[in-house]
Design a protein around this motif. Structure first.
Motif, mmCIF file in Angstrom:
data_model
loop_
_atom_site.group_PDB
_atom_site.id
_atom_site.type_symbol
_atom_site.label_atom_id
_atom_site.label_comp_id
_atom_site.label_asym_id
_atom_site.label_seq_id
_atom_site.Cartn_x
_atom_site.Cartn_y
_atom_site.Cartn_z
ATOM 1 N N SER A 1 0.848 -1.184 0.000
ATOM 2 C CA SER A 1 0.000 0.000 0.000
ATOM 3 C C SER A 1 0.887 1.238 0.000
ATOM 4 O O SER A 1 2.064 1.185 0.350
ATOM 5 C CB SER A 1 -0.901 0.002 1.236
ATOM 6 O OG SER A 1 -0.109 0.019 2.419
ATOM 7 N N ASN A 2 0.298 2.342 -0.429
ATOM 8 C CA ASN A 2 1.071 3.570 -0.505
ATOM 9 C C ASN A 2 1.422 4.046 0.894
ATOM 10 O O ASN A 2 0.546 4.318 1.713
ATOM 11 C CB ASN A 2 0.269 4.637 -1.250
ATOM 12 C CG ASN A 2 1.113 5.842 -1.579
ATOM 13 O OD1 ASN A 2 2.289 5.710 -1.883
ATOM 14 N ND2 ASN A 2 0.501 7.008 -1.516
ATOM 15 N N ALA A 3 2.712 4.144 1.201
ATOM 16 C CA ALA A 3 3.140 4.476 2.557
ATOM 17 C C ALA A 3 3.132 5.976 2.809
ATOM 18 O O ALA A 3 2.742 6.433 3.873
ATOM 19 C CB ALA A 3 4.535 3.913 2.810
ATOM 20 N N THR A 4 3.583 6.749 1.887
ATOM 21 C CA THR A 4 3.621 8.208 2.034
ATOM 22 C C THR A 4 3.285 8.833 0.701
ATOM 23 O O THR A 4 3.373 8.185 -0.350
ATOM 24 C CB THR A 4 5.019 8.692 2.468
ATOM 25 O OG1 THR A 4 5.966 8.327 1.455
ATOM 26 C CG2 THR A 4 5.435 8.079 3.792
ATOM 27 N N ASP A 5 2.917 10.070 0.741
ATOM 28 C CA ASP A 5 2.704 10.786 -0.508
ATOM 29 C C ASP A 5 4.030 10.908 -1.248
ATOM 30 O O ASP A 5 5.109 10.922 -0.647
ATOM 31 C CB ASP A 5 2.137 12.177 -0.238
ATOM 32 C CG ASP A 5 0.714 12.115 0.279
ATOM 33 O OD1 ASP A 5 0.038 11.117 -0.029
ATOM 34 O OD2 ASP A 5 0.307 13.047 0.994
ATOM 35 N N ILE A 6 3.939 11.052 -2.552
ATOM 36 C CA ILE A 6 5.148 11.151 -3.359
ATOM 37 C C ILE A 6 5.888 12.450 -3.050
ATOM 38 O O ILE A 6 5.276 13.495 -2.816
ATOM 39 C CB ILE A 6 4.785 11.070 -4.859
ATOM 40 C CG1 ILE A 6 6.058 10.949 -5.707
ATOM 41 C CG2 ILE A 6 3.961 12.260 -5.299
ATOM 42 C CD1 ILE A 6 5.767 10.604 -7.149
ATOM 43 N N ILE A 7 7.204 12.375 -2.965
ATOM 44 C CA ILE A 7 8.051 13.560 -2.834
ATOM 45 C C ILE A 7 8.370 14.018 -4.248
ATOM 46 O O ILE A 7 9.213 13.430 -4.934
ATOM 47 C CB ILE A 7 9.343 13.255 -2.060
ATOM 48 C CG1 ILE A 7 9.022 12.720 -0.660
ATOM 49 C CG2 ILE A 7 10.224 14.505 -1.967
ATOM 50 C CD1 ILE A 7 10.241 12.253 0.113
ATOM 51 N N THR A 8 7.659 15.017 -4.725
ATOM 52 C CA THR A 8 7.839 15.447 -6.108
ATOM 53 C C THR A 8 9.166 16.178 -6.269
ATOM 54 O O THR A 8 9.659 16.833 -5.345
ATOM 55 C CB THR A 8 6.695 16.361 -6.549
ATOM 56 O OG1 THR A 8 6.659 17.501 -5.687
ATOM 57 C CG2 THR A 8 5.364 15.621 -6.501
ATOM 58 N N THR A 9 9.728 16.057 -7.456
ATOM 59 C CA THR A 9 11.005 16.693 -7.753
ATOM 60 C C THR A 9 10.873 17.492 -9.040
ATOM 61 O O THR A 9 10.091 17.124 -9.933
ATOM 62 C CB THR A 9 12.123 15.643 -7.905
ATOM 63 O OG1 THR A 9 11.730 14.678 -8.887
ATOM 64 C CG2 THR A 9 12.374 14.939 -6.588
ATOM 65 N N PRO A 10 11.640 18.584 -9.184
ATOM 66 C CA PRO A 10 11.521 19.410 -10.396
ATOM 67 C C PRO A 10 11.984 18.689 -11.654
ATOM 68 O O PRO A 10 11.493 18.964 -12.747
ATOM 69 C CB PRO A 10 12.412 20.617 -10.082
ATOM 70 C CG PRO A 10 13.374 20.125 -9.043
ATOM 71 C CD PRO A 10 12.605 19.138 -8.221
ATOM 72 N N GLY A 11 12.931 17.768 -11.500
ATOM 73 C CA GLY A 11 13.376 16.924 -12.600
ATOM 74 C C GLY A 11 13.288 15.473 -12.177
ATOM 75 O O GLY A 11 12.896 15.143 -11.051
ATOM 76 N N SER A 12 13.654 14.591 -13.049
ATOM 77 C CA SER A 12 13.536 13.160 -12.776
ATOM 78 C C SER A 12 14.329 12.761 -11.536
ATOM 79 O O SER A 12 15.463 13.206 -11.338
ATOM 80 C CB SER A 12 14.046 12.371 -13.983
ATOM 81 O OG SER A 12 13.979 10.986 -13.743
ATOM 82 N N ALA A 13 13.704 11.934 -10.676
ATOM 83 C CA ALA A 13 14.422 11.336 -9.548
ATOM 84 C C ALA A 13 15.254 10.180 -10.084
ATOM 85 O O ALA A 13 14.719 9.232 -10.653
ATOM 86 C CB ALA A 13 13.442 10.859 -8.489
#
Length: 724
Positions: A534-546
């Motif tokens: 299951s999804n553990a945390t919200d996504i940590i968005t990044t300005p460019g590709s992780a």
């Protein structure tokens, strides 16, 4: 329920003969509805893939070159007669000479009655030796063999000086064993055995006769001006080189064997010829030492068709290498395995051996090469290697595709991938199991418990997490045969929804962190609970590709690009002790290029190592100080402003002493911890295709290197023999 697709099955079966199946992925809580039906094929028959594996084996003693030894000096017996000349000995009654006799000097025929032993204590010259006994040339004494000399059955052991001023023929039962130097003034024709502990000089040629001739020497110099057969083993035979051989030409016929001792080198000025699938060069160490060995030749010629990969792969393996100016008449089986001359391979200068290369050239023992999988119309590129014990799990994704009649590669398909399981030790290598997915590009994987967790992308869903359950043996065997009552082959979990116009939408890396999986993808960093995904945390968005995530020294370190769709951009590094709350954040300072590079990172010894693509590899402190940097491109541009190469630092790993960097077309570079260059392993080309080192892992003594299109190299770096 599993369903079959006959057309897809036939397509794959034509390429590999594997069993075809398709499966439906699981329904998952997150995100809703993002599941797909996949075309998956599984195989578990190592024999069907054996042709893809070239195994070199343990590069220790492999040859059975058991030559006689000169031995220790003998004492003179006290109960035999002494004669001042050979003629005096001839005139003495045979009964008196039954136990042998001593010669103090003179010249004439030497008779060995009934296997008698003769001891020479002065200077003796002879033109004939009769009989099957033994002659000892004692220390300080000298035996001259005059005219064209023939030794059929006698054994000469020289602790003193032995000289032959013309041609010398050794019959099949003859032996010449010399403690010091030995010179033959003409040709040396050998059907028996010659062993010289120091310098063997032959003014003519060495001719091995009837496959029985055996010659061993520390330093061997053959002066015949013959570009092809100054050393002629065309009829077979055995030649052992303890340190150095120099000659103008060498020919190895059927069943000929040339053995090189540790740090030995054969230096053939003109042409070395081998008979395909029969003659051999071998590394041999009776002393149990392990050092480099080298065959250095102007031209390397193969007589006949060298079409047996196992034979060709075993010629110059492990620490025995080939340096050449030109290859001639070498079939693909040869050129594909030895495309690059070992020009800088290090041989230590020692007495008569002039040496080769520099002390910083470390030898790499090749354990195995595993060619990458192919599929009808597709080339697959190795993307990740995760060793688990003596096994390696390797992921592949689509490199390029082509049409039936196309002369060049064309993008007719966008997704396809494979995960393979290799059993590897220093005594075996095989492909034990594999799973091909015609919808999934595999970019990275880990093995956790009895499951493979892999990130990549699919045409329909973009960045995706895939989960494959392994059998009890660690293979995909549970999926191959019975189709009833079985769970799905592969489950999909969407990382984020692909959007129109997005580029490079993919999952790039996955690690386990406690009870969570941390995943890097095009949109950022995301976590899943290990137990139920299951999804553990919200996504940590990044300005460019992780790009990548690494663990080490109690830290988790992430790397992402600072912009999307930009080919050269700085990256941001976050350092965590607890996920989501960075204790340090900094930029790379160096531009990361190209956009689609792998950019692997590693944490070791309180430092962060980052593969920066064209800008090489950087070493950073945990707070962001750039401590050291090395770029192959920048290094070359300093000495050659016209340098046009673009080898990329893609993957890297770090052990307790070295940093290993998969650096594209220039191979795998090895550095010390401060990024001072040490050496490289360069498996460069296969035919017209260039090898590109994309990923590297080291477990124990074995180094696994993944290539674009060209599969895997498994090597071992030796350093204990270097005098640096």
């Amino acid at each position: 329920m599993l369903r079959y697709s006959r057309n897809s099955a036939l397509l794959f079966a034509a390429a590999s003969g594997l069993l075809y199946m398709s499966s439906c992925s699981s329904e998952v809580d997150y995100p809703k509805g993002n599941v797909t039906e996949s075309s998956v094929t599984v195989g578990n028959n190592p024999a069907s893939q054996a042709s893809r594996v070239t195994f070199f084996g343990n590069p220790g003693t492999r040859a059975a070159a058991d030559f006689p030894e000169v031995g220790k000096a003998v004492d003179l017996p006290g109960d035999i007669p002494t004669f001042s000349t050979p003629n005096e000995a001839q005139q003495s009654p045979n009964e008196e000479k039954r136990k042998g006799y001593i010669l103090t000097g003179g010249q004439g025929q030497i008779d060995l009655f009934n296997g008698a032993t003769v001891y020479i204590t002065g200077e003796v010259s002879t033109h004939v030796i009769n009989g099957a006994g033994t002659i000892y040339v004692m220390e300080g004494a000298k035996l001259n063999l005059t005219n064209n000399f023939n030794i059929q059955e006698a054994k000469i052991v020289a602790f003193g000086e032995l000289v032959c001023d013309a041609n010398l023929t050794i019959g099949r039962n003859g032996q010449v064993l010399v403690k010091n130097n030995f010179t033959v003034g003409g040709d040396l024709n050998v059907e028996g055995t010659v062993v010289v502990n120091e310098q063997l000089t032959v003014e003519g040629k060495i001719q091995f006769n009837n496959g029985l001739g055996r010659v061993k020497g520390k330093c061997i110099e053959v002066n015949k001006d013959d570009n092809q057969r100054a050393v002629d083993l065309s009829g077979g035979g055995e030649l052992a080189i303890r340190s150095f051989l120099t000659c103008n030409g060498m020919y190895l016929g059927a069943n000929a064997n040339v053995y090189l001792w540790p740090n030995a080198m054969a230096d053939v000025a003109s042409t070395t010829t081998m008979t395909a699938n029969s003659s051999r060069f071998d590394y041999y160490s009776s002393e149990g030492k392990v050092q480099n060995a080298l065959v250095r030749t102007g031209k390397f010629h193969v007589e006949g068709s060298a079409d047996d990969p196992e034979y060709v792969g075993g010629l110059f393996n492990g620490i025995l290498k080939l340096k050449y100016g030109e290859l001639e008449n070498c079939q693909p089986a040869f050129t594909e395995h030895f495309p690059v001359s070992a020009d800088d391979y290090y041989i230590k200068k020692d007495d008569c051996n002039p040496g080769n290369g520099t002390p910083t050239d470390k030898p790499f023992d090749e354990i195995a090469i595993i060619d990458g999988p192919t599929h009808t119309h597709h080339h697959l590129s190795a993307t990740c290697i995760q060793p688990v014990g003596n096994r390696a799990y390797v992921s592949y994704h689509l490199n390029e595709a082509y049409g039936d009649n196309a002369e060049e590669w064309a993008p007719i398909s966008k997704h396809m991938g494979c995960v393979e399981v290799y059993d590897v030790t220093e005594t075996q290598a095989q492909i034990s199991s594999w799973l091909m997915n015609q919808d999934f590009d595999f970019n990275h994987l880990i093995v956790d418990g009895n499951k493979v967790y892999t990130t990549g992308d699919t045409e329909k869903y973009g960045a995706t997490l895939g989960v494959i359950t392994l059998g009890e043996d660690g293979n995909f065997g549970q999926y191959e045969m019975d189709t009833e009552g079985r769970e799905e082959v592969m489950s999909y979990y969407n990382l984020y929804k692909k959007t129109a116009g997005s580029r490079g939408t993919s999952g790039n890396c996955i690690i386990r962190d406690g009870d969570s999986f941390r995943i890097a993808s095009y949109a950022g960093f995301q976590s899943f609970n290990v137990n139920d995904l299951s999804n553990a945390t919200d996504i940590i968005t990044t300005p460019g590709s992780a790009k990548h995530i690494a663990k080490g020294d109690g830290y988790i370190v992430t790397l992402n690009l600072n912009d999307k769709g930009v080919d050269a951009v700085e990256g941001t590094v976050n350092v965590y002790t607890t996920w989501g709350s960075p204790i340090a954040t900094f930029t790379t300072g160096k531009m990361i290029t190209p956009l689609d590079g792998k950019n692997v990172i590693a944490v070791n010894g309180g430092y962060i190592y980052i593969a920066l693509g064209e800008r090489g590899v950087g070493k950073y402190s945990m707070t962001g100080e750039l401590v050291a940097n090395y770029s192959w491109i920048d290094d070359k541009l300093e000495s050659n402003p016209e340098y046009k190469g673009r080898p990329l630092a893609n993957g890297l790993c770090v052990d307790d002493k070295y940093v290993y960097v998969a650096n594209g077309a220039v191979g795998t570079l090895v550095f010390d911890k401060d990024l001072n260059y040490i050496t490289r392993y360069n498996r460069n080309k296969k035919g017209e295709e260039t090898y590109s080192a994309n990923y590297v892992q080291k477990v124990g003594d074995l180094i696994y290197i993944a290539y674009g299109r060209n599969g895997i190299s498994i090597v071992k770096m030796r350093e204990e023999t270097k005098d640096i």
